[in-house]
Design a protein around this motif. Structure first.
Motif, short mmCIF file in Angstrom:
data_model
loop_
_atom_site.label_atom_id
_atom_site.label_comp_id
_atom_site.label_asym_id
_atom_site.label_seq_id
_atom_site.Cartn_x
_atom_site.Cartn_y
_atom_site.Cartn_z
N LEU A 133 0.83 -1.20 0.00
CA LEU A 133 0.00 0.00 0.00
C LEU A 133 0.86 1.26 0.00
CD1 LEU A 133 -2.82 -0.93 2.55
CD2 LEU A 133 -3.06 -0.65 0.08
N GLY A 134 0.36 2.31 -0.62
CA GLY A 134 1.10 3.57 -0.66
C GLY A 134 1.02 4.33 0.64
N SER A 135 -0.01 4.07 1.45
CA SER A 135 -0.21 4.77 2.71
C SER A 135 -0.14 3.78 3.87
CB SER A 135 -1.57 5.49 2.72
OG SER A 135 -1.83 6.10 3.96
N HIS A 136 0.75 4.02 4.82
CA HIS A 136 0.90 3.18 6.01
C HIS A 136 1.07 1.70 5.67
CE1 HIS A 136 -0.14 6.77 8.23
NE2 HIS A 136 -1.30 6.84 7.60
N PRO A 137 1.97 1.34 4.75
CA PRO A 137 2.14 -0.06 4.38
C PRO A 137 2.63 -0.91 5.55
CG PRO A 137 3.96 1.25 3.55
CD PRO A 137 2.95 2.22 4.08
N GLY A 138 2.05 -2.09 5.70
CA GLY A 138 2.51 -3.03 6.70
C GLY A 138 2.13 -2.72 8.13
N GLN A 139 1.45 -1.61 8.37
CA GLN A 139 1.10 -1.25 9.75
C GLN A 139 -0.12 -2.02 10.23
OE1 GLN A 139 0.87 2.88 10.79
NE2 GLN A 139 2.66 3.43 9.60
N VAL A 140 -0.16 -2.25 11.54
CA VAL A 140 -1.32 -2.89 12.16
C VAL A 140 -2.36 -1.81 12.46
CG1 VAL A 140 -2.14 -4.20 14.15
CG2 VAL A 140 0.08 -4.74 13.12
N ALA A 141 -3.61 -2.14 12.21
CA ALA A 141 -4.68 -1.15 12.35
C ALA A 141 -5.97 -1.81 12.79
CB ALA A 141 -4.90 -0.43 11.01
N PHE A 142 -6.90 -0.98 13.24
CA PHE A 142 -8.28 -1.42 13.39
C PHE A 142 -8.92 -1.43 12.01
CE2 PHE A 142 -7.51 1.09 17.36
CZ PHE A 142 -7.60 0.04 18.27
N PRO A 143 -9.94 -2.26 11.79
CA PRO A 143 -10.71 -2.11 10.55
C PRO A 143 -11.29 -0.70 10.48
CG PRO A 143 -11.31 -4.13 11.70
CD PRO A 143 -10.46 -3.33 12.65
N GLY A 144 -11.24 -0.09 9.32
CA GLY A 144 -11.80 1.26 9.20
C GLY A 144 -11.30 1.97 7.98
N GLY A 145 -11.80 3.20 7.79
CA GLY A 145 -11.40 3.99 6.65
C GLY A 145 -12.24 5.23 6.50
N SER A 146 -12.14 5.86 5.36
CA SER A 146 -12.81 7.13 5.10
C SER A 146 -14.33 6.97 5.02
CB SER A 146 -12.31 7.73 3.79
OG SER A 146 -10.92 7.92 3.82
N ARG A 147 -15.02 8.00 5.46
CA ARG A 147 -16.48 8.00 5.35
C ARG A 147 -16.89 8.26 3.91
NH1 ARG A 147 -20.75 11.33 9.23
NH2 ARG A 147 -22.67 10.57 8.24
#
Length: 225
Positions: free
Chosen positions: A74-88
């Motif tokens: 991914l071009g943004s925050h590749p490989g990072q751990v995250a909660f499921p989510g995203g833009s509205r």
């Protein structure tokens, strides 16, 4: 008191304006029309078939939280751990709908089994211009989850809260960027480092719930990005 009851109590305090688990410095510095809305689903529930690695009785043995690891391409925050989510999206009727839709798209969960407890205070990410609302929820009827699109996520996993709380798994994540040094609480679980926004939210919630225990904040983990 059960874990769900403690989460509900925290949620009630947030809704009534009596509790804010976050450092005031994390509150929005983006405002007005420049802020882009986003949401993440902070989903606690009963442990799946993967047991906690930690044997320390720091949390109920059957409590976990849903996380994912972003694709390394991914071009943004590749490989990072995250909660499921995203833009509205324009079609999202509410910020809660946004969090649930994104979770379905990323993990395949059944949203009918999710009980939403509260919208947490929105947090401003000044660099990206996003205003992110963590949506606190309880997984009343867990459903199978997995990577839906490997172009977006490398793995989806349920992390035992006991492992998050174990001091052996806690570090200060240190990032050097553009001549500045940034450090914040982080977690080493499931073979990955949880840091940044996700770790910030988890750390604040674990402290707000009174679940956190002392850990060595001098233990550093340097982040390569």
């Amino acid at each position: 008191m059960s874990a769900r009851a403690e989460l509900e109590a925290l949620a009630a305090g947030i809704r009534e304006g009596k509790v804010d688990p976050f450092d005031p410095r994390w509150h929005p510095k983006v405002a007005g029309q420049k802020a882009r809305e986003a949401a993440v689903l902070v989903l606690f529930g009963k442990l799946d078939t993967v047991p906690a690695a930690s044997e320390k009785p720091l949390a109920p043995a059957d409590l976990d939280v849903l996380l994912l690891e972003r694709s390394p391409t991914l071009g943004s925050h590749p490989g990072q751990v995250a909660f499921p989510g995203g833009s509205r999206d324009p079609g999202d009727a509410s910020i809660v709908d946004c969090a649930l839709r994104e979770a379905v798209e990323e993990t395949g969960l059944d949203p009918t089994g999710v009980d939403v407890l509260a919208e947490l205070p929105a947090l401003g990410l000044g660099v990206s211009g996003f205003l992110v609302t963590p949506v606190l929820a309880w997984w009343a009827s867990p459903s199978p989850v997995a990577v839906v699109d490997f172009a977006e996520s490398a793995q989806v996993f349920r992390t035992p809260v006991r492992d998050l709380l174990d001091p052996a798994n806690r570090v200060m994540g240190v990032l050097r960027r553009r001549g500045a040094i940034f450090s914040s609480p982080a977690f080493l679980v499931n073979g990955v480092l949880v840091w940044g926004f996700t770790a910030m939210v988890l750390d604040a919630l674990l402290n707000g719930l009174g679940w956190a225990v002392e850990w060595d904040r001098d233990r550093k983990h340097y982040i390569a990005v």
